[in-house]
Design a protein around this motif. Structure first.
Motif, PDB file in Angstrom:
ATOM      1  N   THR A 177       4.100  -0.996  -9.187  1.00 49.22           N
ATOM      2  CA  THR A 177       3.648   0.330  -8.752  1.00 49.22           C
ATOM      3  C   THR A 177       4.278   1.441  -9.584  1.00 49.22           C
ATOM      4  OG1 THR A 177       5.362   0.390  -7.002  1.00 49.22           O
ATOM      5  CG2 THR A 177       3.174  -0.436  -6.403  1.00 49.22           C
ATOM      6  N   LYS A 178       5.521   1.239 -10.010  1.00 44.86           N
ATOM      7  CA  LYS A 178       6.160   2.242 -10.877  1.00 44.86           C
ATOM      8  C   LYS A 178       5.461   2.278 -12.242  1.00 44.86           C
ATOM      9  CE  LYS A 178       9.375   4.469 -10.236  1.00 44.86           C
ATOM     10  NZ  LYS A 178       9.489   5.863  -9.724  1.00 44.86           N
ATOM     11  N   LEU A 179       5.075   1.130 -12.760  1.00 41.11           N
ATOM     12  CA  LEU A 179       4.354   1.090 -14.032  1.00 41.11           C
ATOM     13  C   LEU A 179       2.989   1.755 -13.896  1.00 41.11           C
ATOM     14  CD1 LEU A 179       4.082   0.218 -16.956  1.00 41.11           C
ATOM     15  CD2 LEU A 179       3.294  -2.020 -16.159  1.00 41.11           C
ATOM     16  N   LYS A 180       2.302   1.511 -12.791  1.00 37.68           N
ATOM     17  CA  LYS A 180       1.007   2.160 -12.569  1.00 37.68           C
ATOM     18  C   LYS A 180       1.171   3.676 -12.498  1.00 37.68           C
ATOM     19  CE  LYS A 180      -1.689   0.202  -9.411  1.00 37.68           C
ATOM     20  NZ  LYS A 180      -2.019  -0.501  -8.126  1.00 37.68           N
ATOM     21  N   GLU A 233       3.469   5.392 -14.195  1.00 39.20           N
ATOM     22  CA  GLU A 233       3.620   5.792 -15.599  1.00 39.20           C
ATOM     23  C   GLU A 233       2.246   5.904 -16.268  1.00 39.20           C
ATOM     24  OE1 GLU A 233       6.138   3.379 -17.972  1.00 39.20           O
ATOM     25  OE2 GLU A 233       7.893   3.553 -16.679  1.00 39.20           O
ATOM     26  N   GLU A 234       1.438   4.890 -16.069  1.00 42.04           N
ATOM     27  CA  GLU A 234       0.120   4.850 -16.728  1.00 42.04           C
ATOM     28  C   GLU A 234      -0.785   5.972 -16.230  1.00 42.04           C
ATOM     29  OE1 GLU A 234      -0.889   0.862 -15.713  1.00 42.04           O
ATOM     30  OE2 GLU A 234       0.045  -0.008 -17.517  1.00 42.04           O
ATOM     31  N   ALA A 235      -0.696   6.277 -14.935  1.00 39.91           N
ATOM     32  CA  ALA A 235      -1.503   7.369 -14.381  1.00 39.91           C
ATOM     33  C   ALA A 235      -1.082   8.707 -14.966  1.00 39.91           C
ATOM     34  CB  ALA A 235      -1.368   7.385 -12.856  1.00 39.91           C
ATOM     35  N   PHE A 236       0.205   8.904 -15.155  1.00 34.44           N
ATOM     36  CA  PHE A 236       0.743  10.117 -15.765  1.00 34.44           C
ATOM     37  C   PHE A 236       0.194  10.268 -17.180  1.00 34.44           C
ATOM     38  CE2 PHE A 236       5.084  12.333 -16.841  1.00 34.44           C
ATOM     39  CZ  PHE A 236       4.398  13.442 -17.314  1.00 34.44           C
ATOM     40  N   LYS A 237       0.262   9.204 -17.963  1.00 36.67           N
ATOM     41  CA  LYS A 237      -0.225   9.258 -19.341  1.00 36.67           C
ATOM     42  C   LYS A 237      -1.725   9.506 -19.408  1.00 36.67           C
ATOM     43  CE  LYS A 237       1.879   5.322 -20.424  1.00 36.67           C
ATOM     44  NZ  LYS A 237       2.355   4.147 -21.204  1.00 36.67           N
ATOM     45  N   LYS A 238      -2.448   8.887 -18.501  1.00 44.63           N
ATOM     46  CA  LYS A 238      -3.910   9.040 -18.474  1.00 44.63           C
ATOM     47  C   LYS A 238      -4.329  10.456 -18.086  1.00 44.63           C
ATOM     48  CE  LYS A 238      -8.078   6.978 -16.440  1.00 44.63           C
ATOM     49  NZ  LYS A 238      -8.600   5.957 -15.487  1.00 44.63           N
ATOM     50  N   ALA A 239      -3.548  11.111 -17.255  1.00 44.23           N
ATOM     51  CA  ALA A 239      -3.898  12.445 -16.755  1.00 44.23           C
ATOM     52  C   ALA A 239      -3.902  13.507 -17.860  1.00 44.23           C
ATOM     53  CB  ALA A 239      -2.942  12.863 -15.649  1.00 44.23           C
ATOM     54  N   GLY A 240      -3.106  13.283 -18.905  1.00 51.23           N
ATOM     55  CA  GLY A 240      -3.078  14.237 -20.011  1.00 51.23           C
ATOM     56  C   GLY A 240      -2.175  15.430 -19.786  1.00 51.23           C
ATOM     57  N   ALA A 241      -1.279  15.340 -18.806  1.00 48.04           N
ATOM     58  CA  ALA A 241      -0.328  16.431 -18.574  1.00 48.04           C
ATOM     59  C   ALA A 241       0.796  16.366 -19.602  1.00 48.04           C
ATOM     60  CB  ALA A 241       0.249  16.322 -17.165  1.00 48.04           C
ATOM     61  N   LYS A 242       1.447  17.508 -19.827  1.00 48.27           N
ATOM     62  CA  LYS A 242       2.602  17.545 -20.714  1.00 48.27           C
ATOM     63  C   LYS A 242       3.852  17.148 -19.934  1.00 48.27           C
ATOM     64  CE  LYS A 242       0.909  21.192 -23.787  1.00 48.27           C
ATOM     65  NZ  LYS A 242       1.171  22.543 -24.337  1.00 48.27           N
ATOM     66  N   GLY A 243       4.718  16.381 -20.589  1.00 45.57           N
ATOM     67  CA  GLY A 243       5.952  16.016 -19.919  1.00 45.57           C
ATOM     68  C   GLY A 243       6.536  14.728 -20.434  1.00 45.57           C
ATOM     69  N   GLN A 302       5.787  18.980 -25.667  1.00 45.35           N
ATOM     70  CA  GLN A 302       5.046  17.880 -26.263  1.00 45.35           C
ATOM     71  C   GLN A 302       3.614  17.820 -25.727  1.00 45.35           C
ATOM     72  OE1 GLN A 302       7.605  14.326 -25.977  1.00 45.35           O
ATOM     73  NE2 GLN A 302       9.257  15.752 -25.547  1.00 45.35           N
ATOM     74  N   ASP A 303       2.696  17.488 -26.618  1.00 41.53           N
ATOM     75  CA  ASP A 303       1.284  17.428 -26.237  1.00 41.53           C
ATOM     76  C   ASP A 303       0.925  16.133 -25.527  1.00 41.53           C
ATOM     77  OD1 ASP A 303       0.685  19.933 -27.291  1.00 41.53           O
ATOM     78  OD2 ASP A 303       0.396  19.115 -29.297  1.00 41.53           O
ATOM     79  N   SER A 304       1.779  15.141 -25.613  1.00 38.25           N
ATOM     80  CA  SER A 304       1.510  13.881 -24.936  1.00 38.25           C
ATOM     81  C   SER A 304       2.768  13.448 -24.192  1.00 38.25           C
ATOM     82  CB  SER A 304       1.110  12.802 -25.953  1.00 38.25           C
ATOM     83  OG  SER A 304       2.140  12.609 -26.899  1.00 38.25           O
ATOM     84  N   VAL A 305       2.611  12.481 -23.310  1.00 36.86           N
ATOM     85  CA  VAL A 305       3.738  12.014 -22.507  1.00 36.86           C
ATOM     86  C   VAL A 305       4.653  11.133 -23.367  1.00 36.86           C
ATOM     87  CG1 VAL A 305       4.416  10.722 -20.459  1.00 36.86           C
ATOM     88  CG2 VAL A 305       2.313  12.079 -20.442  1.00 36.86           C
ATOM     89  N   GLU A 332       0.822  -1.211   0.000  1.00 40.69           N
ATOM     90  CA  GLU A 332       0.000   0.000   0.000  1.00 40.69           C
ATOM     91  C   GLU A 332       0.858   1.263   0.000  1.00 40.69           C
ATOM     92  OE1 GLU A 332      -2.916   0.017   3.075  1.00 40.69           O
ATOM     93  OE2 GLU A 332      -3.960  -1.769   2.325  1.00 40.69           O
ATOM     94  N   LEU A 333       1.923   1.261   0.796  1.00 40.39           N
ATOM     95  CA  LEU A 333       2.809   2.429   0.848  1.00 40.39           C
ATOM     96  C   LEU A 333       3.544   2.616  -0.476  1.00 40.39           C
ATOM     97  CD1 LEU A 333       4.090   4.750   2.373  1.00 40.39           C
ATOM     98  CD2 LEU A 333       5.758   3.129   3.331  1.00 40.39           C
ATOM     99  N   ALA A 334       4.034   1.506  -1.053  1.00 38.06           N
ATOM    100  CA  ALA A 334       4.718   1.584  -2.343  1.00 38.06           C
ATOM    101  C   ALA A 334       3.782   2.123  -3.414  1.00 38.06           C
ATOM    102  CB  ALA A 334       5.244   0.206  -2.742  1.00 38.06           C
ATOM    103  N   ASP A 335       2.534   1.669  -3.407  1.00 41.97           N
ATOM    104  CA  ASP A 335       1.556   2.134  -4.390  1.00 41.97           C
ATOM    105  C   ASP A 335       1.228   3.610  -4.183  1.00 41.97           C
ATOM    106  OD1 ASP A 335      -0.458   1.202  -6.560  1.00 41.97           O
ATOM    107  OD2 ASP A 335      -1.705   2.316  -5.134  1.00 41.97           O
ATOM    108  N   LEU A 336       1.147   4.026  -2.935  1.00 37.10           N
ATOM    109  CA  LEU A 336       0.820   5.418  -2.633  1.00 37.10           C
ATOM    110  C   LEU A 336       1.885   6.363  -3.189  1.00 37.10           C
ATOM    111  CD1 LEU A 336      -1.071   7.408  -1.132  1.00 37.10           C
ATOM    112  CD2 LEU A 336       0.344   7.033   0.914  1.00 37.10           C
ATOM    113  N   VAL A 337       3.145   6.014  -2.995  1.00 40.92           N
ATOM    114  CA  VAL A 337       4.243   6.892  -3.425  1.00 40.92           C
ATOM    115  C   VAL A 337       4.528   6.757  -4.920  1.00 40.92           C
ATOM    116  CG1 VAL A 337       6.679   7.459  -3.096  1.00 40.92           C
ATOM    117  CG2 VAL A 337       5.273   6.800  -1.124  1.00 40.92           C
ATOM    118  N   ASN A 338       4.567   5.525  -5.419  1.00 37.01           N
ATOM    119  CA  ASN A 338       4.977   5.285  -6.807  1.00 37.01           C
ATOM    120  C   ASN A 338       3.849   5.428  -7.821  1.00 37.01           C
ATOM    121  OD1 ASN A 338       7.544   4.744  -5.905  1.00 37.01           O
ATOM    122  ND2 ASN A 338       7.303   2.525  -5.938  1.00 37.01           N
TER     123      ASN A 338
END
Length: 301
Positions: free
Chosen positions: A138-141, A143-153, A218-221, A82-88
């Motif tokens: 958790t690190k992959l999740k 990454e996926e959350a970042f891409k899903k959010a639609g932020a630039k970076g 960039q418009d996408s991650v 749970e802690l790893a998921d919270l941070v990563n």
């Protein structure tokens, strides 16, 4: 320009802070020199709380965020899921959502552990991901959350990070050299060490290029890989550490099965860096050259 660096007490965050502090001698880029950096750890900014992130970026008019914060205790993560998921994962989701809302550019640091380590050639950014443990999952999740959010970076995956700061393989080997005459080190896990200072320098160059519009935002991650150049096993890495530091220790090559750990490690973690080198014109040093620089710094401090 205002730049927030999270996880500033870790290896990469500490190297970033030192590079920024030494801009006169080591990093002469005008954009970086004229920027204001905010180096935070959990005590200054808890990124697991979205409202804290929003408050901080609003009060300090943040333009860029470099997220160096991570739960990196690979074996302990098997118990502290749970802690790893919270941070990563969740913290990255919060950062990315705030960045999208505020138009902030986010650089997030990820890991080679998103792969299963069964490749036969250096991993490219589009290779299939298949993490083998909680840390990688958790690190992959994240990454996926970042891409899903639609932020630039961008996301930068790295491997085998070490530094003169914090806890890492290099400092552990140097410490053991003071009390041991003989060590067993794994030879059947292959990858490339990454000197955190080299990665920190690359990050500052990327920020400068993006901020100056020499590269369009960039418009996408986009995902990139970064480690030092070359390939070695943990055994080779240890041999080089002792040779450079002048320690005469007998090292025995052992197999992974002789050193069981709670988390499964990838047997092959070599990353292909062609994309980041081409897109940002980044020169990446050879791993032994960087290791020599780091050890010299450790021994002289």
């Amino acid at each position: 320009m205002n730049i927030l660096v999270t996880g500033a007490s870790g290896q990469l965050g500490s190297e970033l802070r030192e590079l920024v502090k030494n801009t006169e001698s080591e990093f002469t880029d005008k954009i970086i020199k004229n920027s204001k950096f905010f180096f935070t750890n959990k005590d200054k900014l808890d990124i697991t709380k979205k409202e804290d992130i929003e408050k901080f970026v609003n009060e300090n008019s943040i333009d860029f965020i470099i997220n160096c914060a991570a739960y990196t205790a690979v074996d302990k993560a098997e118990e502290e899921k749970e802690l790893a998921d919270l941070v990563n994962h969740k913290a990255v989701e919060y950062l990315a959502n705030v960045c999208r809302q505020k138009g902030i550019y986010l650089i997030h640091i990820s890991t080679d552990y998103v792969f299963d380590g069964k490749n036969y050639r250096p991993y490219v950014e589009t290779d299939k991901v298949a993490p083998q443990g909680v840390y990688g999952e958790t690190k992959l999740k994240g990454e996926e959350a970042f891409k899903k959010a639609g932020a630039k970076g961008i996301i930068i995956r790295t491997s085998w990070v070490y530094s003169s700061y914090g806890h890492n393989f290099v400092k552990t080997m140097l410490r053991l050299a003071q009390t041991k005459d003989e060590l067993g080190v794994i030879f059947d896990q292959v990858g490339t060490p990454t000197y955190a200072k080299d990665l920190a320098s690359a990050l500052l160059k990327i920020v400068s290029l993006e901020a100056s519009n020499e590269k369009s935002l960039q418009d996408s991650v986009n995902i990139y890989h970064y480690s030092n150049e070359g390939v070695c096993s943990w055994y080779d890495f240890a041999k080089a550490i002792f040779e450079i530091s002048g320690n005469n220790i007998k090292i025995n090559a052992i197999e992974t099965k002789e050193y069981p750990t709670p988390a499964k490690r990838p047997h092959y973690s070599v990353l292909n860096k062609l994309k980041i080198k081409n897109d940002f014109n980044i020169h990446i040093p050879y791993w032994k050259d960087s290791l020599r620089e780091c050890i010299t710094k450790i021994l002289n401090d």
